[in-house]
Design a protein around this motif. Structure first.
Motif, PDB file in Angstrom:
ATOM      1  N   LEU A 101      39.127  35.067  28.704  1.00 55.47           N
ATOM      2  CA  LEU A 101      39.744  35.160  27.559  1.00 55.47           C
ATOM      3  C   LEU A 101      39.067  35.374  26.298  1.00 55.47           C
ATOM      4  CD1 LEU A 101      42.994  34.727  27.286  1.00 55.47           C
ATOM      5  CD2 LEU A 101      41.829  33.826  29.477  1.00 55.47           C
ATOM      6  N   VAL A 104      38.923  38.913  26.814  1.00 55.24           N
ATOM      7  CA  VAL A 104      40.227  39.836  26.200  1.00 55.24           C
ATOM      8  C   VAL A 104      40.304  39.805  24.781  1.00 55.24           C
ATOM      9  CG1 VAL A 104      42.618  39.298  26.285  1.00 55.24           C
ATOM     10  CG2 VAL A 104      41.533  38.805  28.271  1.00 55.24           C
ATOM     11  N   ALA A 175      47.453  38.209  30.597  1.00 59.95           N
ATOM     12  CA  ALA A 175      46.111  38.963  30.158  1.00 59.95           C
ATOM     13  C   ALA A 175      45.722  39.713  31.255  1.00 59.95           C
ATOM     14  CB  ALA A 175      45.161  38.094  29.560  1.00 59.95           C
ATOM     15  N   LEU A 184      46.167  46.843  28.195  1.00 61.00           N
ATOM     16  CA  LEU A 184      45.844  45.631  27.027  1.00 61.00           C
ATOM     17  C   LEU A 184      45.520  46.068  25.604  1.00 61.00           C
ATOM     18  CD1 LEU A 184      45.075  42.848  27.341  1.00 61.00           C
ATOM     19  CD2 LEU A 184      42.850  43.271  27.727  1.00 61.00           C
ATOM     20  N   MET A 193      50.479  40.409  23.869  1.00 58.56           N
ATOM     21  CA  MET A 193      49.470  39.424  23.837  1.00 58.56           C
ATOM     22  C   MET A 193      49.587  38.629  22.603  1.00 58.56           C
ATOM     23  SD  MET A 193      47.563  39.265  26.513  1.00 58.56           S
ATOM     24  CE  MET A 193      46.087  38.347  25.876  1.00 58.56           C
TER      25      MET A 193
END
Length: 376
Positions: A101, A104, A175, A184, A193
């Motif tokens: 994460l 991300v 994600a 993304l 997101m």
């Protein structure tokens, strides 16, 4: 042979000494990781023609290895996935998810997320509200169909728990899917997101409320939820106001380095990810939220972000993530659904969650598009 968690050691003395390596933490974790990665990658290959993301293969792999299929063999479960290893496996998997994460957040540009903030917030509210409304009727049906052994838990507590379950967006799963579909960093991905981030914070606040309702009074539960919400907001503000300028300075210094990334900056960044995860866990939010927000503080497109991604991505994505999603499957026992009523209730909950989430988010997303087109 029965094992006590306090007597389990990290490494064995070796098979030549008559010691079984699988009775120790590290060798067992290695075997579990190899098995999970092998099964999940095999399933990913088989599901590729059906355009299914890897996360689906990893969850199915966990189900196959768990008590629903192969794990029905008690000897296999006792040797490969004993009860004492569950916490160890989930901790390692969650550690990897924390850094995933972070990656991300490292890819997403905070400025673009901020631009889509209003739309994302509206979509998140719709994605929570409609499933929660649907939970009113579903809770009533579930209470009628299932005789709860704990009569102290009433309708309100069941409703809040079920409402959270139906409305929550699995932030790591979303994600992962968006990253695999190369969405993304697109406008759709960034909005999704941001909406998922809003949804995740709201879900943890509501979960704190649900837990408090089940154990304490309403006044205490409301106060807990308010503390979680405002603490989360204060954490994000502190990260953007205090930490972001520091990481901007670090990124600028590293942009002048031509060969290697200085070790001090790598240590600083990795420690920052873990510290952020610890803070959000203390607040009452999942630690992955802290890693994600820390990733947002690092400037995008520079040499520092690219090098950090190259150093971490492959190891985390190919080794740790399959463990995390497989762990969910390992805890699933499909064989406990024995009657038509059980399967009917499962279908009811699944369809209500899917329909409520899809209808709510789709309707608001379409309204946002219409309004945007009118403004243009």
């Amino acid at each position: 042979m029965t094992f006590n968690a306090s007597t389990i050691t990290t490494a064995s003395e070796g098979a030549w000494q008559g010691d079984n390596p699988l009775n120790h933490a590290l060798p067992l974790l290695i075997v579990q990781t190899i098995l999970v990665v092998f099964v999940s990658r095999t399933l990913a290959f088989l599901l590729k023609p059906f355009r299914q993301p890897k996360v689906v293969a990893e969850i199915i792999g966990g189900i196959l290895l768990g008590p629903s299929a192969i794990g029905r063999n008690k000897k296999f479960m006792h040797i490969v996935f004993p009860a004492w290893s569950t916490t160890m496996l989930e901790s390692v998997a969650s550690f990897g998810l924390l850094f995933y994460l972070f990656l991300v957040g490292l890819e997403l540009d905070f400025r673009t997320i901020r631009r889509s903030g209003k739309q994302a917030f509206n979509i998140a509210v719709a994605g929570i509200t409609l499933p929660f409304i649907c939970a009113v009727g579903v809770t009533f049906l579930l209470q009628r169909a299932i005789r709860s052994e704990n009569h102290n838990i009433g309708y309100v507590q069941h409703f809040v728990f079920l409402g959270v379950s139906l409305s929550i967006t699995a932030f790591p799963v979303l994600a992962r899917i968006l990253a695999e579909l190369k969405l993304l960093t697109t406008r759709v991905g960034e909005t999704a997101m941001a909406a998922a981030a809003f949804n995740d914070v709201a879900a943890w606040v509501l979960l704190a409320l649900a837990v408090a309702l089940a154990g304490q009074g309403h006044k205490s539960s409301l106060l807990t939820s308010i503390w979680v919400l405002f603490s989360g907001m204060a954490f994000v503000a502190a990260m953007m106001i205090l930490v972001r300028p520091v990481m901007n300075r670090v990124a600028r210094k590293c942009s002048h380095e031509q060969d290697v990334l200085p070790e001090i900056y790598i240590c600083l960044t990795l420690a920052g990810v873990m510290l952020s995860g610890l803070v959000t866990d203390m607040i009452g939010l999942h630690s992955i939220f802290g890693g994600f927000v820390f990733g947002l503080t690092i400037p995008k497109g520079g040499e520092f972000a690219n090098r950090m991604t190259r150093r971490i991505e492959d190891f985390v994505s190919t080794l740790f993530l399959p463990l995390y999603f497989a762990a969910s499957g390992l805890k699933t026992d499909v064989t406990k659904l024995r009657s038509v009523v059980d399967w009917g209730l499962l279908l009811l909950v699944t369809s209500t969650a899917s329909v409520g989430k899809i209808l709510g988010t789709f309707a608001v997303a379409m309204m946002c598009m219409v309004l945007e087109n009118k403004i243009k």
